[in-house]
Design an enzyme around this catalytic site. Structure first.
Site, PDB file in Angstrom:
ATOM      1  N   SER A 570      26.399   6.827  17.429  1.00 59.59           N
ATOM      2  CA  SER A 570      27.375   7.909  17.326  1.00 59.59           C
ATOM      3  C   SER A 570      28.256   7.726  16.099  1.00 59.59           C
ATOM      4  O   SER A 570      28.831   8.677  15.608  1.00 59.59           O
ATOM      5  CB  SER A 570      28.211   7.960  18.602  1.00 59.59           C
ATOM      6  OG  SER A 570      28.569   6.652  18.979  1.00 59.59           O
ATOM      7  N   PHE A 571      28.331   6.506  15.602  1.00 55.87           N
ATOM      8  CA  PHE A 571      29.212   6.280  14.463  1.00 55.87           C
ATOM      9  C   PHE A 571      28.480   6.260  13.126  1.00 55.87           C
ATOM     10  O   PHE A 571      29.092   6.169  12.090  1.00 55.87           O
ATOM     11  CB  PHE A 571      29.948   4.946  14.625  1.00 55.87           C
ATOM     12  CG  PHE A 571      30.804   4.910  15.840  1.00 55.87           C
ATOM     13  CD1 PHE A 571      31.794   5.860  16.026  1.00 55.87           C
ATOM     14  CD2 PHE A 571      30.608   3.950  16.808  1.00 55.87           C
ATOM     15  CE1 PHE A 571      32.583   5.834  17.153  1.00 55.87           C
ATOM     16  CE2 PHE A 571      31.401   3.920  17.937  1.00 55.87           C
ATOM     17  CZ  PHE A 571      32.397   4.862  18.125  1.00 55.87           C
ATOM     18  N   VAL A 574      21.991   2.892  11.589  1.00 59.88           N
ATOM     19  CA  VAL A 574      21.790   1.454  11.578  1.00 59.88           C
ATOM     20  C   VAL A 574      20.542   1.151  10.761  1.00 59.88           C
ATOM     21  O   VAL A 574      19.514   1.781  10.945  1.00 59.88           O
ATOM     22  CB  VAL A 574      21.596   0.907  13.001  1.00 59.88           C
ATOM     23  CG1 VAL A 574      21.501  -0.611  12.964  1.00 59.88           C
ATOM     24  CG2 VAL A 574      22.746   1.346  13.885  1.00 59.88           C
ATOM     25  N   LYS A 589      25.156  -1.580  10.156  1.00 55.01           N
ATOM     26  CA  LYS A 589      25.640  -0.327  10.747  1.00 55.01           C
ATOM     27  C   LYS A 589      26.621   0.306   9.784  1.00 55.01           C
ATOM     28  O   LYS A 589      27.684  -0.264   9.515  1.00 55.01           O
ATOM     29  CB  LYS A 589      26.303  -0.619  12.076  1.00 55.01           C
ATOM     30  CG  LYS A 589      26.802   0.618  12.770  1.00 55.01           C
ATOM     31  CD  LYS A 589      27.069   0.340  14.227  1.00 55.01           C
ATOM     32  CE  LYS A 589      26.987   1.609  15.038  1.00 55.01           C
ATOM     33  NZ  LYS A 589      26.563   1.366  16.386  1.00 55.01           N
ATOM     34  N   ASP A 695      32.690   2.108  25.176  1.00 57.47           N
ATOM     35  CA  ASP A 695      31.452   2.870  24.993  1.00 57.47           C
ATOM     36  C   ASP A 695      30.248   2.031  25.407  1.00 57.47           C
ATOM     37  O   ASP A 695      29.262   1.948  24.706  1.00 57.47           O
ATOM     38  CB  ASP A 695      31.329   3.317  23.534  1.00 57.47           C
ATOM     39  CG  ASP A 695      30.302   4.436  23.392  1.00 57.47           C
ATOM     40  OD1 ASP A 695      30.014   5.117  24.405  1.00 57.47           O
ATOM     41  OD2 ASP A 695      29.771   4.610  22.289  1.00 57.47           O
TER      42      ASP A 695
END
Ligand SMILES: *[C@@H]1O[C@H](CO)[C@@H](O)[C@H](O)[C@H]1NC(C)=O
Ligand SMILES: *[C@@H]1O[C@H](CO)[C@@H](O)[C@H](O)[C@H]1NC(C)=O
Ligand SMILES: *[C@@H]1O[C@H](CO)[C@@H](O)[C@H](O)[C@H]1NC(C)=O
Ligand SMILES: *[C@@H]1O[C@H](CO)[C@@H](O)[C@H](O)[C@H]1NC(C)=O
Ligand SMILES: *[C@@H]1O[C@H](CO)[C@@H](O)[C@H](O)[C@H]1NC(C)=O
Ligand SMILES: *[C@@H]1O[C@H](CO)[C@@H](O)[C@H](O)[C@H]1NC(C)=O
Ligand SMILES: *[C@@H]1O[C@H](CO)[C@@H](O)[C@H](O)[C@H]1NC(C)=O
Ligand SMILES: *[C@@H]1O[C@H](CO)[C@@H](O)[C@H](O)[C@H]1NC(C)=O
Ligand SMILES: *[C@@H]1O[C@H](CO)[C@@H](O)[C@H](O)[C@H]1NC(C)=O
Ligand SMILES: *[C@@H]1O[C@H](CO)[C@@H](O)[C@H](O)[C@H]1NC(C)=O
Ligand SMILES: *[C@@H]1O[C@H](CO)[C@@H](O)[C@H](O)[C@H]1NC(C)=O
Length: 857
Positions: A570-571, A574, A589, A695
């Site tokens: 989600s960020f 990778v 990441k 999360d």
């Protein structure tokens, strides 16, 4: 004896009648048999992509069928010409019944199979053209019965075996094209007897033996093409006075010609092409070459010619001159004097002098060649001095190579006029100055190699217009400044981008998304901030970004050589990188942030995270920040690489492979839960400052080689909050809400259902789904992968496709364990965090359940 004359008369009458009958019946039968033979020919064609045979129908007389020509008088087929229609099929043997056929032309189709021996019955045949098909087998001996043959073209097929000796009995044969097959053996001696022969073309086969002196019996020979075979022995000297010859093509054989005699070309006035490249011929180029005044193509590359090149000013039709890969020149500054004589060659299009010993300065006379010049290859010599600006007059140049010489000075700005140039190779000289921006005019460039020079200054932003550029090599110069975005957004770059060994600085933008297909990408040995030593050799579908600043302090990226995308979170994305020196993979990441900020507090948090170490946490090796090309901040974290992927892939993998079914049995799930609980317990209770994951989901639970679970992305919430400039309250473990429904993913692991499953709507969620099934229907909602207890290895190979599964009832202790786990799952996913079980209790519970579970045997 009075009846005798009468009986004789009757006999003759009968004979005449019989003869008449035979002739007329032969006539009528035969024009019908032509019809039948054509129908048979049609039948053996399996594919007619252009429907060229649609006219071959009953309402149309066969003489009007496409490709068929008949004699007027007797309506007999004389020509069958169907060339280049993409026809597929075999050549029907019934074609041998078209006994009036003179011309059979089936070239450039997809006919396969063998040439039917029946074609030998076509004794009127003059032309047989079957080139460029997929025919195989041997050349049938029966063809030697076609004694009218003048033109035999069987090139570009898959014929094997020898050239039949009988071909030499075709006394009228003028053209024999057998090139590009797989023929072996010798050229039969009878061929050298064919005084009618004008063309002997046998290139690209596996023929051997020598070319005999008797070749000069072929007194009408115009073309001798024997290239790319295994011919050996001496080049016959009789060849040298066959004034009929216009083409001698003997390249790439093993001919033992020590040198060409000085009078080699004395009488070859008609010679238009002479190619003997790739042999081992030494010595001087005969001065008699000036007598071969019709020469258009002169190719003696790849031999051992030495000395000076004689005047070629008499070869006014010369269009190709290939002297490359010899030992020519090497004496003095006069090596290139012959260039002046080339001024007379007004048709010259290709000139290659590459890879010789030509020395001296490249004078302006190089600019007096034909303006039609398209290729100029001078690389691999000893030329020095400046590159003459006057070269700019060759507006038709497509390829220019001056590589590996000793040229000095700058790249002439006149090069900006080469509007058709596709290849520019200046590598390996001592060129200095800046890359001229006028090169930006060369929009057709496909390949640029200017490495190994002394170029300075910035890389100009001129490459964006080169829509065809696939290779760019500017390595090993003194270039500085940043890498222009125009290069990185050039989607045509597919082969090579090498900017290594310069003094480039700045950082690489986060999105190099268009460079997807690049084969080799090397930016190593620069002053790029961070990651100086990355050279990405296998560039796999990456919009990767290289990281900034302090990163290399730990040496993590030294010699990382391959980066590939392994996932999208989600960020951000990778990537997988390999550290060559340690033969170890890392995961990178790149946080995909839309906001600026962070700065010092990010670094601070980062360092704090780096110090968090636990067996069940993914180790953060380092983290770093930079600005991408849009001027946006980006951050990246570098982790240990987990080879077995995420728990999510294991729980929800659809693509189970037979060899390696990706299922987790209850044992494994237990262990994973235990690992996760330990990690969370550590984060919540044993860290200097408690960390709430926020999360936790199967995608963030990664499995190493030994299937030990490691929690990743912990602390990210806090790290990310630094971008809002509001450091998160460190102890507010109850204040943060994670993704809906995500507490330790016990329920997901037991049911195999994601909290986002389609069945959860209208206020239902995974928690209530389990609670409703409690307690009696719990076994019905257990992940079916857990029930499949035994997978039996099938014993036969046939059965390998099928996995043998046996559903066996659960052990009561297993049932108990599952029930208890559901209990934990429910307790951990309570709406209010206050009601949730703390991690201390979870681990304790798990310990007890494990005991029960393991006592099942
Ligand atoms: C062609 O000739 C052969 C031999 O004479 C015969 O067997 C065959 O039927 C003929 N084909 C056609 C289509 O007439
Ligand atoms: C037969 O061929 C002719 C000539 O090409 C064409 O005009 C006609 O339509 C064809 N008839 C059929 C039935 O295909
Ligand atoms: C064969 O030839 C004769 C004339 O020689 C002609 O009348 C007849 O129509 C032809 N038959 C066919 C099938 O073309
Ligand atoms: C044979 O082929 C050659 C070359 O394609 C052509 O010029 C000639 O006209 C053909 N002859 C016949 C009889 O078809
Ligand atoms: C090939 O030629 C031989 C000798 O001339 C002959 O006997 C044989 O029938 C021919 N084969 C075919 C298929 O025509
Ligand atoms: C030619 O023949 C050789 C030996 O039979 C075989 O290995 C090779 O693949 C053939 N080449 C082609 C192009 O058919
Ligand atoms: C060449 O032709 C001559 C006469 O035309 C003949 O005697 C001789 O045998 C032939 N040689 C070969 C190798 O076919
Ligand atoms: C060159 O041709 C002449 C006659 O045309 C002949 O006498 C002589 O032997 C030939 N030379 C060679 C080397 O074949
Ligand atoms: C090439 O020819 C020369 C002179 O005819 C001879 O001495 C040498 O042995 C030959 N080399 C080979 C490899 O056949
Ligand atoms: C060129 O040909 C002429 C005859 O046409 C001959 O006299 C002369 O020697 C030849 N030149 C060379 C260099 O062989
Ligand atoms: C170029 O051609 C001219 C006339 O055709 C001739 O006189 C001159 O000798 C030639 N130059 C060279 C270098 O051969």
């Amino acid at each position: 004896m009075a009846f005798a004359p009468i009986s004789i008369l009757i006999f003759y009458v009968a004979l005449l009648w019989l003869q008449h009958m035979r002739v007329s019946s032969a006539l009528s039968r035969n024009n019908e048999s032509d019809h039948l033979a054509l129908l048979k020919f049609h039948e053996s064609i399996s594919n007619d992509p252009h429907q060229i045979l649609s006219s071959w129908n009953a309402s149309n007389h066969f003489c009007n069928w496409h490709g068929v020509t008949c004699s007027h008088k007797h309506q007999r087929v004389t020509e069958l010409k169907l060339q280049g229609y993409g026809l597929r099929g075999t050549v029907s043997p019934h074609v041998g019944n078209l006994s009036f056929l003179r011309n059979l032309g089936l070239g450039s189709n997809y006919f396969h199979g063998e040439i039917p021996a029946e074609l030998g019955r076509l004794f009127r045949l003059k032309n047989l053209s079957l080139w460029d098909n997929a025919l195989t087998g041997e050349i049938p001996i029966n063809l030697t019965s076609c004694i009218e043959l003048r033109y035999l073209r069987l090139s570009e097929n898959g014929f094997i075996g020898i050239i039949p000796n009988g071909l030499g009995s075709l006394r009228k044969l003028e053209m024999l094209h057998l090139d590009s097959n797989n023929l072996t053996g010798y050229i039969p001696a009878s061929i050298w007897n064919l005084s009618s022969l004008k063309v002997l073309s046998v290139g690209y086969n596996n023929l051997e033996g020598s070319i005999p002196e008797e070749i000069n019996q072929l007194e009408n020979l115009i073309i001798l093409a024997i290239h790319a075979n295994k011919f050996s022995g001496a080049f016959p000297s009789s060849l040298y006075n066959m004034s009929s010859l216009t083409i001698i093509s003997a390249a790439n054989n093993q001919l033992n010609v020590t040198q060409l005699p000085h009078n080699m070309f004395s009488t070859l006035f008609n010679l238009q092409q002479f190619g003997i490249a790739g042999n081992q011929i030494a010595g001087f180029i005969p001065t008699s070459i000036s007598n071969a005044s019709s020469l258009q193509l002169f190719d003696i590359g790849g031999n051992y010619f030495v000395g000076k090149v004689p005047s070629l000013g008499n070869l006014k039709d010369l269009s190709l001159l290939d002297l490359e890969l010899n030992n020519l020149g090497g004496s003095s500054n006069s090596d290139l004097d012959f260039i002046t004589s080339l001024e007379n060659c007004s048709q010259l299009e290709i000139l290659s002098l590459a890879s010789n010993n030509f020395g001296g300065i490249l004078h302006n006379s190089i600019a007096n060649l034909s303006t039609q010049l398209m290729y100029l290859y001078l690389g691999g010599n000893q030329l020095h001095g400046a590159i003459p600006a006057s070269l700019g007059k060759y507006l038709n140049l497509i390829g220019l190579s001056l590589e590996s010489n000793k040229f000095i000075g700058t790249i002439p700005t006149s090069f900006g006029k080469f509007h058709k140039l596709q290849i520019l190779v200046l590598q390996g000289n001592q060129l200095s100055g800046e890359i001229p921006t006028c090169l930006g005019n060369l929009s057709q460039l496909v390949e640029i190699r200017i490495s190994e020079n002394k170029l300075q200054g910035k890389i100009p932003p001129i490459f964006g217009k080169m829509k065809h550029l696939s290779s760019l090599d500017l390595s090993k110069n003194n270039l500085s400044g940043v890498i222009p975005l125009q290069i990185l957004s050039l989607s045509s770059l597919s082969k090579l981008l090498n900017l290594s060994h310069n003094s480039l600085n700045g950082s690489l933008p986060i999105e190099i998304g268009t460079l997807k297909a690049l084969g080799t990408f090397d930016i190593s040995e620069n002053d790029l901030s961070g990651l100086q030593n990355i050279s990405v050799l296998e560039y796999v579908n990456v919009s990767f970004n290289m990281l900034d600043g302090e990163v290399p302090k730990e040496g993590v990226f030294k010699n990382a050589s391959a980066i590939s995308v392994v996932g999208y979170g989600s960020f951000g994305s990778v990537y997988r990188g390999r550290i060559e020196s340690e033969d170890k993979f890392v995961a990178i990441k790149v946080l995909n942030l839309q906001k600026k900020g962070g700065g010092k507090s990010f670094d601070f948090e980062c360092n704090a995270l780096k110090n968090i170490r636990h067996r069940n946490l993914v180790k953060i090796l380092t983290c770093c920040s930079s600005i991408d090309y849009k001027g946006q901040e980006f951050k990246a974290l570098v982790f240990e690489y987990m080879s077995n992927g995420s728990l999510d892939e294991w729980l929800h993998s659809l693509a189970e492979s037979v060899d390696q079914p990706r299922t987790l049995d209850l044992d494994r799930r237990f262990n994973i839960l235990y690992d996760v609980a330990s990690a969370l317990h550590y984060l919540h209770c044993e860290c200097e400052q408690p960390i709430v994951h926020c999360d936790l989901k199967p995608r963030n639970i990664l499995l190493d080689d030994d299937m030990v679970a490691h929690v990743s992305d912990f602390g990210l919430a806090r790290l990310l909050s630094t971008f809002n400039g509001v450091p998160q309250k460190q102890s507010s473990t109850t204040g943060i809400k994670g993704t809906i429904g995500y507490a330790p993913p016990v329920l997901e692991m037991l049911t195999g259902r994601r909290p986002t499953d389609d069945i959860f709507k209208d206020g239902h969620d995974l928690h209530s789904y389990v609670r409703t099934a409690c307690p009696n229907k719990l076994l019905e909602i257990v992940d079916s992968a857990l029930l499949r207890k035994q997978t039996q290895q099938p014993s036969t190979a046939v059965a390998k496709e099928i996995i043998m599964e046996e559903l066996i009832p659960m052990h009561p202790n297993e049932e108990k364990a599952i029930f208890s786990l559901f209990g934990i799952g429910l307790a951990c996913s309570m709406e209010s965090p206050k009601e949730r079980l703390n991690m201390m209790d979870v681990t304790r519970e798990l310990n007890q359940i494990t005991k029960v579970f393991h006592s099942r045997q």
